[in-house]
Design an enzyme around this catalytic site. Structure first.
Site, PDB file in Angstrom:
ATOM      1  N   HIS A  82       0.817  -1.217   0.000  1.00 38.77           N
ATOM      2  CA  HIS A  82       0.000   0.000   0.000  1.00 38.77           C
ATOM      3  C   HIS A  82       0.848   1.264   0.000  1.00 38.77           C
ATOM      4  CE1 HIS A  82       0.294  -0.286   4.536  1.00 38.77           C
ATOM      5  NE2 HIS A  82       0.312   1.029   4.438  1.00 38.77           N
ATOM      6  N   ASP A 218       1.148  -7.880   2.265  1.00 40.92           N
ATOM      7  CA  ASP A 218       1.285  -6.438   2.072  1.00 40.92           C
ATOM      8  C   ASP A 218       2.764  -6.069   1.968  1.00 40.92           C
ATOM      9  OD1 ASP A 218       0.898  -3.753   1.872  1.00 40.92           O
ATOM     10  OD2 ASP A 218      -0.260  -3.526   3.714  1.00 40.92           O
ATOM     11  N   SER A 650       4.195   1.620   8.686  1.00 39.42           N
ATOM     12  CA  SER A 650       3.868   0.783   7.530  1.00 39.42           C
ATOM     13  C   SER A 650       5.117   0.587   6.678  1.00 39.42           C
ATOM     14  CB  SER A 650       2.776   1.438   6.680  1.00 39.42           C
ATOM     15  OG  SER A 650       1.548   1.439   7.349  1.00 39.42           O
TER      16      SER A 650
END
Length: 724
Positions: A82, A218, A650
């Site tokens: 992402h 991810d 992240s």
């Protein structure tokens, strides 16, 4: 005082395990024997050498608001899917849908450049507290205080950035107790090497977001490039792969429950230093309004996107961002209530207040707290108006760009050091890239609906919160039909959505923009005035906070007598952890690992649980390769640890005690979302992609032989083409 506070932060480190986002400098102050007992196998000095201003921690890099990690000496960086989604979207079309299909570059020439993508490699951290505070004139009011501090920060950054390809910032710790100059090398040529199919990178979608058990891959791999002489440079086909001094080899053996791990990265913002009433305002007003406004935008984008394949691609990146913020807000509300975080913070404040009254060592602390609480009441009066003006990017992109162009034209007329930071010369390339990049996010049906929604909310504001630009251009009592017609007229007559015209506007003065008589620009010019006025009001408030909060924090830190980790502020931090599961509620225990078998068990053949055919085929054929966990007898997909993480982490590398990469952090569990306000060891769990799932995808699904060789996982030299 500063040395005393630092000692208070560090003396009891062994008692805290996972809690604490430690700076590189603080790691060197921690007890080496405790770190070794936790599982750190390398000397702490290998993590960070203050004399050189670098170390293994420099292998963790800032990737445009996310974190990432070098995993080879040839500039390969692993981060979250992402976090590079915009690059994938940039190169996607309905005919070549890389979002859905994923992408693997088969050569260096095939790697896809990311418009505006940047990577920052940390170089040094310098305490500049004395210089910053000395810049405040005696007797300064709050706005003057803020402007003086801001100007000094700009001056320090400007001096720092005289070196080529350098990106600096002055970061604030503990509300103004300490200021640190952060120096980083900025790499401007970043290219996509591998992104898995969306159904891997987002497996489970919003249904599984913030949840456990999780089976999401991810992760993505990018590469940073420099000019042939090693200096940072914009994209060029003559550039060469960045030569990384520090990188994290892949730990092919992975991890098991109980293993030590470190998560390195750039956590964005946490709120543990807020007063209880400040937390309560976020609970009662901020998060409910995010859910309301962002939820409406999500519904609009999903509805219009489903009607057009090109529109679906255009709104995909915006939707992804909105969904994450929307669900996060729900988790914050649930976590604040579940953990009684505000009540505990209020109890802790009262304990500090009683301690201050008893010992008399911090006479300004209680007054500072009282004044902070008083100023909080003032923000309640105009909260709704301020929220709308501060969240323009959650609405129509055209409106947001019109405001940006308008503000830029006004700010550019000022001397550089007097401009708002986001409009200084150093930000011009980013702004231009952003305005160009927005073209991929534009979809006219979505624009019209989002603008109408914004105007409707603005027209519903009370008499003390009116947005003058809306009232002027639409009329204070406009009907929905009239609003829709006016919005349609504005968009029909604007050039803001046309890339060439927008880039021309980027360099124009306010007079030139006004002379265009562009209806959307005219609205943007009016709205920009109100946004600027709001910025000045907030500057004054922040000046008061910079005067008051340090006085309260001194007392809080002194009273604690144990480590109190500074709030996250987008600077490099390290958190130490163990791989372990947790119990989310009575009678339920979650184990810390998930597997391919569990992923396939969720498969329904429809989004969000639609395993790509090539992945499913590899599982069904039992093509597991050497990536099977001996205890699980399966390929692990994700794992949990009790690291102290938040947004900005992240893509953070999760590494073992030897400094080898065992996973990539990408989320927290639902029960831990409110970790931003307080660490709870019972539920503080971060979610990581297991490195063995990454390797299984590259090996058994993608047959990425050359990439595996470059990563040192498969024996044999890389091809000449790859090694150039």
């Amino acid at each position: 005082m500063k040395k005393t506070l630092l000692l208070l932060l560090l003396v009891a480190a062994p008692a805290l395990a996972g809690e604490g986002k430690w700076t590189p400098q603080q790691v060197l102050e921690l007890d080496p024997s405790w770190l070794k007992a936790q599982g750190l196998e390398v000397p702490p000095q290998r993590l960070w050498d203050p004399k050189r201003g670098t170390g293994l921690l420099a292998g963790a890099v800032n990737v445009g608001g996310c974190s990432g990690a070098f995993i080879s000496s040839t500039g390969l960086i692993i981060t979250n899917h992402h976090c590079v989604f915009s690059i994938v979207q940039e190169h996607s079309t309905p005919q070549r849908d890389l979002i859905t299909q994923g992408y693997l570059a088969t050569s260096r020439e095939a790697e896809l450049p990311g418009k505006g993508a940047r990577v920052q490699v940390p170089r040094s951290f310098t305490d500049v507290t004395k210089e910053v505070l000395a810049a405040v004139p005696a007797g300064a009011d709050d706005l003057t205080r803020y402007k003086a501090i801001e100007r000094k920060q700009k001056e320090l950054v400007a001096a720092c950035e005289k070196r080529p390809a350098t990106r600096c910032q002055v970061s604030t710790f503990d509300g103004g107790l300490q200021y640190v100059l952060v120096d980083a090398v900025e790499l401007m040529d970043v290219r996509l090497v591998y992104a898995p199919p969306r159904a891997v990178g987002e497996y489970g979608g919003e249904e599984d977001n913030w949840m456990w058990p999780r089976h999401t891959g991810d992760f993505s791999i990018i590469r940073a490039y420099t000019a042939p002489d090693g200096s940072a440079a914009p994209y060029s086909d003559k550039n060469e792969a960045y030569k990384a001094e520090f990188f994290f080899p892949l730990a092919t053996q992975g991890v098991k429950p109980g293993d030590f791990a470190m998560v390195l990265g750039y956590p964005g913002t946490t709120y543990r230093a807020l007063l209880a009433d400040e937390m309560a305002q976020r609970q009662s007003r901020v998060y409910p309004r995010i859910i309301d406004v962002y939820g409406e935008s999500i519904r609009i984008l999903e509805e219009v996107g489903e009607k057009d394949p090109a529109g679906k691609i255009a709104v995909a990146s915006t939707l992804k961002s909105l969904h994450n913020r929307y669900k996060n807000s729900g988790g914050q509300l649930a976590g604040l209530k579940r953990g009684r975080i505000i009540e505990k913070q209020r109890e802790a404040e009262e304990t500090v207040a009683r301690w201050v009254e008893k010992n008399g060592k911090f006479p300004e602390a209680q007054r500072a707290r009282t004044e902070l609480l008083s100023s909080l009441k003032d923000t309640d009066k105009t909260f709704e108006r301020e929220f709308l003006l501060s969240n323009l990017r959650a609405g129509a992109r055209g409106v947001s760009m019109a405001v940006t162009l308008s503000r830029l034209s006004r700010e550019r007329a000022k001397p550089d050091l007097e401009r708002e930071p986001e409009f200084m010369e150093r930000e011009q390339p980013r702004l231009k890239d952003q305005l160009e990049r927005e073209q991929k996010n534009l979809f006219l049906p979505a624009e019209l609906r989002l603008f109408q929604a914004f105007v409707k909310r603005a027209l519903a504001l009370g008499p003390e919160e009116r947005i003058a630009a809306v009232d002027k251009h639409f009329g204070a009592k406009a009907t929905e039909k009239q609003v829709a017609a006016k919005v349609a007229t504005m968009y029909a007559g604007t050039k803001v959505l046309t890339l060439a015209d927008r880039l021309a506007m980027f360099g124009e003065t306010e007079a030139q923009l006004t002379a265009r008589k562009d209806p959307l620009l005219a609205f943007g010019l009016e709205l920009a005035k109100e946004v600027t006025e709001l910025d000045e009001l907030r500057d004054r408030r922040e000046g008061a906070a910079l005067r008051l909060r340090p006085e309260w924090r001194k007392a809080v830190l002194a009273q604690a007598g144990k480590p109190v980790a500074p709030d996250a502020n987008s600077t490099l931090r390290v958190t130490f952890a163990k791989v372990q599961g947790y119990s989310p509620r009575d009678g339920v225990i979650y184990t810390p690992q998930t597997t391919l078998t569990g992923m396939v068990a969720k498969h329904t053949g429809a989004e969000p649980f639609n395993v790509p055919a090539k992945v499913l085929a590899a599982v069904e054929a039992k093509k597991l390769g050497p990536w099977v966990d001996p205890a699980l007898k399966d390929v692990p997909v994700d794992f949990l640890a009790d690291a102290d993480t938040t947004g900005g982490n992240s893509g953070s590398p999760t590494v073992n005690g030897k400094g080898e990469l065992v996973g990539v952090n990408f989320d927290r569990v639902w029960e831990n979302v409110a970790n931003d306000f307080g660490y709870n060891p019972d539920v503080a769990r971060n979610v990581n992609v297991d490195v063995r799932y990454v390797l299984w995808m590259l090996d058994q699904v993608e047959d990425a032989d050359a990439l595996l060789r470059e990563l040192g996982v498969r024996k044999g030299p890389a091809t000449v083409k790859e090694a150039r």
